[in-house]
Design a protein around this motif. Structure first.
Motif, PDB file in Angstrom:
ATOM      1  N   TYR A 135       0.824  -1.204   0.000  1.00 41.80           N
ATOM      2  CA  TYR A 135       0.000   0.000   0.000  1.00 41.80           C
ATOM      3  C   TYR A 135       0.867   1.267   0.000  1.00 41.80           C
ATOM      4  N   ILE A 136       2.023   1.197   0.649  1.00 42.83           N
ATOM      5  CA  ILE A 136       2.947   2.335   0.608  1.00 42.83           C
ATOM      6  C   ILE A 136       3.387   2.598  -0.821  1.00 42.83           C
ATOM      7  N   GLN A 137       3.774   1.523  -1.534  1.00 42.24           N
ATOM      8  CA  GLN A 137       4.202   1.678  -2.923  1.00 42.24           C
ATOM      9  C   GLN A 137       3.055   2.184  -3.798  1.00 42.24           C
ATOM     10  N   ASP A 138       1.828   1.862  -3.381  1.00 47.00           N
ATOM     11  CA  ASP A 138       0.656   2.310  -4.133  1.00 47.00           C
ATOM     12  C   ASP A 138       0.263   3.741  -3.773  1.00 47.00           C
ATOM     13  N   GLY A 139       0.918   4.310  -2.774  1.00 48.66           N
ATOM     14  CA  GLY A 139       0.610   5.674  -2.363  1.00 48.66           C
ATOM     15  C   GLY A 139      -0.571   5.798  -1.433  1.00 48.66           C
ATOM     16  N   ASN A 140      -1.019   4.675  -0.862  1.00 45.87           N
ATOM     17  CA  ASN A 140      -2.187   4.679   0.024  1.00 45.87           C
ATOM     18  C   ASN A 140      -1.714   4.591   1.477  1.00 45.87           C
ATOM     19  N   GLU A 141      -1.371   5.749   2.060  1.00 42.51           N
ATOM     20  CA  GLU A 141      -0.827   5.788   3.413  1.00 42.51           C
ATOM     21  C   GLU A 141      -1.839   5.319   4.453  1.00 42.51           C
ATOM     22  N   GLU A 142      -3.109   5.643   4.246  1.00 43.53           N
ATOM     23  CA  GLU A 142      -4.145   5.275   5.213  1.00 43.53           C
ATOM     24  C   GLU A 142      -4.242   3.762   5.377  1.00 43.53           C
ATOM     25  N   MET A 143      -4.257   3.033   4.266  1.00 43.46           N
ATOM     26  CA  MET A 143      -4.344   1.575   4.337  1.00 43.46           C
ATOM     27  C   MET A 143      -3.045   0.968   4.858  1.00 43.46           C
ATOM     28  N   ALA A 144      -1.909   1.608   4.541  1.00 46.18           N
ATOM     29  CA  ALA A 144      -0.627   1.126   5.069  1.00 46.18           C
ATOM     30  C   ALA A 144      -0.636   1.174   6.592  1.00 46.18           C
ATOM     31  N   VAL A 145      -1.150   2.251   7.164  1.00 43.02           N
ATOM     32  CA  VAL A 145      -1.234   2.378   8.620  1.00 43.02           C
ATOM     33  C   VAL A 145      -2.156   1.311   9.198  1.00 43.02           C
TER      34      VAL A 145
END
Length: 366
Positions: free
Chosen positions: A331-341
């Motif tokens: 998710y970080i690589q996808d740019g989705n910080e919220e889901m990464a957290v």
């Protein structure tokens, strides 16, 4: 915590000391660097114990690393010389020793890992890292010499051999002695279960199993240099064959078959195959292999596909902190910080030592 932990705890994996190979990013950050034992021990010496020593079994390479350092302290000799002088030379094990990368060994096998439908060279690991928890090379013939010596008193007196093979504590589906899983294999026909001493192991590019049947003086040894092969299934089949029992061939890898379908017919076809076969008993679903596939897709910049694969792994292995950690990275690589957290928090619940997760969550607090 040193005052609470005994040699018995270290030998039986009941010390509670966290396993250093399970630390987040350990293989990425530490394994290429050479260490002296006392220097390396500092990486885990101040760790919080997972449980009160002696209360449960939890496999820990850290404990066996410490045993090697203790041997050096007591004898005043390097660990590998203690092995050479006390075991290898007396038994004539001329093709066994501590594996130094720079030493040229005739016929030394290289380690490989499966990648898609092919193979790649295994990642380098300095052998000062496994140390007394591994780091050895050998042959089937040499291991047979060692096995047979365990039926005599050449290496150990009867008193200490009894300790070696005593089932001290429940360990997964068996019990654990000193460096051996002790298990009972039902052989059918109304006979008593067969006593087996067994252990498997692995390091980058290699996977091994040794199984001893003391009542028959049989030994099964498998040394594999492609990593993560179905050796335990093969071992069970060989034991069945030795006793004229029905046996099953090892199952095909779910992850490898999924990759082959996705590579040849497209990712959507691969997902369709997965959904059609996810409950099939013809395939072996392995967390590590699914994870590798996810990272292969990340490296190919196929981030959406990687997220789907990591999610499949989370669904299949919901008690593994590493599956959530990998999904967070995708998710970080996808740019989705919220889901990464979200997924780093799930990972932390299962492994409070996940420093990557802690750092990311702290840096991305809303």
């Amino acid at each position: 915590t040193g005052d609470k932990i005994t040699l018995h705890h270290l030998l039986t994996h009941t010390s509670g000391i966290p396993n250093y190979t399970a630390y987040a990013d350990f293989f990425k950050n530490e394994t290429r660097n050479p260490y002296q034992p006392e220097e390396f021990i500092k990486l885990f010496s101040d760790s919080t114990l997972h449980f009160t020593p002696g209360k449960k079994f939890e496999y820990s390479n850290s404990g066996y690393f410490l045993l090697g350092a203790i041997l050096e302290k007591v004898t005043g000799r390097p660990y590998e010389l203690v092995l050479q002088e006390n075991i290898l030379t007396p038994l004539g094990m001329t093709n066994t020793g501590f594996d130094h990368y720079a030493t040229i060994l005739k016929n030394r096998a290289a380690g490989y890992e499966k990648e898609g439908s092919g193979y790649k060279n295994a990642d380098y690991i300095d052998m000062s890292i496994p140390y007394a928890a591994g780091s050895m090379y050998s042959t089937v013939e040499d291991l047979y010499l060692w096995d047979q010596a365990l039926y005599t008193e050449q290496l150990l007196s009867s008193k200490y051999k009894e300790l070696l093979f005593t089932p001290f504590i429940p360990a997964w589906s068996s019990s654990y002695g000193y460096g051996w899983f002790i298990m009972q294999l039902p052989i059918g026909g109304g006979n008593d279960p067969l006593l087996i001493h067994q252990h498997d192991g692995g390091v980058n590019g290699f996977h091994t199993v040794i199984s001893r049947i003391p009542s028959e003086k049989h030994m099964i040894v498998m040394l594999n240099n492609t990593g993560h092969a179905a050796l335990n299934d093969i071992n069970l089949a060989i034991n069945a064959i030795l006793h004229d029992l029905p046996y099953q061939l090892p199952k095909r890898s779910f992850a490898k078959t999924l990759w082959e379908v996705a590579s040849t017919k497209g990712f959507e076809a691969g997902l369709q195959w997965f959904n059609e076969n996810r409950n099939s008993t013809d395939y072996e679903l392995n967390e590590y292999e699914i994870n590798v596939m996810g990272y292969q897709l990340l490296n190919m910049q196929k981030t959406k596909e990687a997220i789907i694969v990591f999610q499949l792994n989370v669904d299949a292995f919901p008690e593994s902190w590493n599956t959530y950690d990998s999904l967070a990275e995708a998710y970080i690589q996808d740019g989705n910080e919220e889901m990464a957290v979200v997924y780093y928090k799930k990972s932390l619940k299962l492994n409070s030592k996940n420093t990557n997760a802690k750092k990311y969550i702290k840096a991305h607090k809303s």
